[in-house]
Each structure stands twice: as C-alpha cells, then as structure tokens.
Design a protein around this motif. Sequence first.
Motif, short mmCIF file in Angstrom:
data_model
loop_
_atom_site.label_atom_id
_atom_site.label_comp_id
_atom_site.label_asym_id
_atom_site.label_seq_id
_atom_site.Cartn_x
_atom_site.Cartn_y
_atom_site.Cartn_z
N VAL A 78 0.84 -1.20 0.00
CA VAL A 78 0.00 0.00 0.00
C VAL A 78 0.87 1.25 0.00
CG1 VAL A 78 -1.65 1.33 1.38
CG2 VAL A 78 -2.00 -1.11 1.06
N LEU A 79 1.91 1.25 0.82
CA LEU A 79 2.82 2.40 0.87
C LEU A 79 3.50 2.63 -0.48
CD1 LEU A 79 4.49 2.03 4.39
CD2 LEU A 79 2.79 3.71 3.69
N MET A 80 3.90 1.53 -1.13
CA MET A 80 4.53 1.66 -2.45
C MET A 80 3.54 2.22 -3.46
SD MET A 80 6.83 -1.85 -2.52
CE MET A 80 6.84 -1.93 -4.27
N LEU A 81 2.29 1.76 -3.40
CA LEU A 81 1.27 2.28 -4.32
C LEU A 81 1.00 3.76 -4.07
CD1 LEU A 81 -1.27 -0.69 -4.38
CD2 LEU A 81 0.16 0.10 -6.27
N VAL A 82 0.92 4.12 -2.80
CA VAL A 82 0.70 5.53 -2.46
C VAL A 82 1.86 6.37 -2.97
CG1 VAL A 82 0.57 7.15 -0.51
CG2 VAL A 82 -0.81 5.07 -0.49
N ALA A 83 3.08 5.87 -2.78
CA ALA A 83 4.26 6.61 -3.26
C ALA A 83 4.23 6.72 -4.78
CB ALA A 83 5.53 5.90 -2.80
N ALA A 84 3.83 5.65 -5.46
CA ALA A 84 3.76 5.69 -6.93
C ALA A 84 2.70 6.68 -7.39
CB ALA A 84 3.46 4.29 -7.47
N ILE A 85 1.56 6.70 -6.70
CA ILE A 85 0.50 7.64 -7.05
C ILE A 85 0.97 9.07 -6.84
CG2 ILE A 85 -1.80 8.47 -6.35
CD1 ILE A 85 -2.50 5.49 -5.81
N LYS A 86 1.67 9.31 -5.74
CA LYS A 86 2.20 10.66 -5.48
C LYS A 86 3.17 11.07 -6.57
CE LYS A 86 1.76 10.97 -0.45
NZ LYS A 86 2.47 11.03 0.83
N LYS A 87 4.04 10.13 -6.97
CA LYS A 87 5.00 10.43 -8.04
C LYS A 87 4.27 10.80 -9.33
CE LYS A 87 9.12 7.79 -6.78
NZ LYS A 87 9.97 6.65 -7.13
N ARG A 88 3.23 10.03 -9.66
CA ARG A 88 2.46 10.31 -10.88
C ARG A 88 1.80 11.68 -10.80
NH1 ARG A 88 -0.58 4.66 -12.35
NH2 ARG A 88 1.28 3.56 -13.06
N LYS A 89 1.21 11.96 -9.62
CA LYS A 89 0.57 13.26 -9.45
C LYS A 89 1.58 14.38 -9.59
CE LYS A 89 -3.49 12.17 -6.66
NZ LYS A 89 -4.16 12.36 -5.37
N LEU A 90 2.74 14.19 -8.95
CA LEU A 90 3.78 15.22 -9.04
C LEU A 90 4.27 15.37 -10.48
CD1 LEU A 90 5.88 14.51 -5.82
CD2 LEU A 90 4.42 16.48 -6.26
N ALA A 91 4.41 14.23 -11.16
CA ALA A 91 4.84 14.29 -12.56
C ALA A 91 3.79 14.99 -13.41
CB ALA A 91 5.11 12.88 -13.09
N LYS A 92 2.51 14.69 -13.14
CA LYS A 92 1.42 15.32 -13.87
C LYS A 92 1.39 16.82 -13.61
CE LYS A 92 -2.95 13.38 -15.17
NZ LYS A 92 -4.14 12.66 -14.73
N LEU A 93 1.56 17.18 -12.33
CA LEU A 93 1.59 18.61 -11.97
C LEU A 93 2.76 19.31 -12.65
CD1 LEU A 93 0.69 18.55 -8.16
CD2 LEU A 93 -0.66 19.56 -10.00
N ALA A 94 3.89 18.63 -12.66
CA ALA A 94 5.06 19.21 -13.31
C ALA A 94 4.80 19.40 -14.79
CB ALA A 94 6.29 18.34 -13.08
N THR A 95 4.15 18.43 -15.41
CA THR A 95 3.83 18.52 -16.84
C THR A 95 2.86 19.67 -17.08
OG1 THR A 95 4.05 16.13 -16.98
CG2 THR A 95 2.99 17.21 -18.83
#
Length: 196
Positions: free
Chosen positions: A168-185
């Motif tokens: 679950v922690l890994m999934l949450v971290a992956a989701i955060k990374k995606r969100k951050l990447a999306k925000l950066a984009t």
Amino acid sequence: MHGAVILPCQHSFCSLCIRRLISNNMSCPICKRPVKTSNIRPNIELQNKILLDKKCIPPPFSECKLHRLSLRQYKTMKAAKIKEELRQFGIDCTGKKEDLVKWHREYCLRYNAEFDAVDRLTPMEIAKIIMDEIADSKTEKLKERKRTKDEEKKPRKSEEQDKYHQTVLMLVAAIKKRKLAKLATIKSQNQTKNVF
C-alpha cells in the motif's frame, strides 16, 4: 512435610526438599558445608514437636526393613534400562531419556524421603504421585505446544500484514510520483503557453 531431617552441620530440613537440593548441589543451603545423602539423619526431636503441634501421637521409631534407593549414574544408563526400573516401581511412562531420568530421580528422592517421615507413603502411593505428575507434565507440554503453534501463526499474519502495508505504501508513493509528474507537466505546459 516428608519428615524432619538433620544434617551434620545441625541444620534441619524437610527430607524431600533437602534431598532434592543435595542431589544437585551436595552442600547445606544455609552454611554451604559439603553434605552427602548418607549423612542425612531423621530429626526425631523436631518430628515429635511437629506431631505434638498437630496433637498426634508419634509411633515408636523403627528403621524400615526396606533399603533406600541410590541415585544412578544416568549418563551411562540407557533409556530402556531407566524405563524398566520405572516399570518395576509401578510407573509406566514414555518419552525422552531426560524425562525418564527426571521421573526416576524424583521417585528415588521421594522414596528415600519417606524413610524420614512418620506417616510413610507406600511405594505404590509414591508411584501414583509420580504418575499424576507425569500426566500433569504431559498436559502442560501439550498446552505449551498449542501456545507455540498459536504464536507461530500470529507472526505469519503480521508478516502478511506488513507485506500488505508495504505494498500500500509503495502504491501511495507511486500515485504521489504520478501526481507530481502530472503537476510538473501541467506547470511546464502552462509556462510554455504563457511564453507564447
């Protein structure tokens, strides 16, 4: 009390208790002087005082015609021999050699302690006590095994829970990374729009 006894150092004890101690330590627990089981003598005076306190009439003291049992050299004895002697005592038990030695030693200690008692138990009564202790011991061992099995099961569940939690922690971290990447984009797209 299994009969009052006195040691050469003049300290008195319950016969069974001191025999158990001496079988392991070979010294008086009070003054630490060396003691052999052959030096233990009945303390008739103390025994009579105990009986008077209980308002009993002591029987005349006479040496028992039976002989005391000696503790064996268990290291050199085979389990089958110990088991055979236990059967002769009226004790039917199975188990590891260390268990057989334990019960043989206990029987011998109790048997010898009865020589110092006023109201002596018969060898069959002693055997019954030992058999009851064996049954209690087996029951306790079964309970211990069950507790151990239950405890072994618990860590497995917690390990599974830990794995689940880590996933679950890994999934949450992956989701955060995606969100951050999306925000950066999105930010970079907004910046490029503002430039043109």
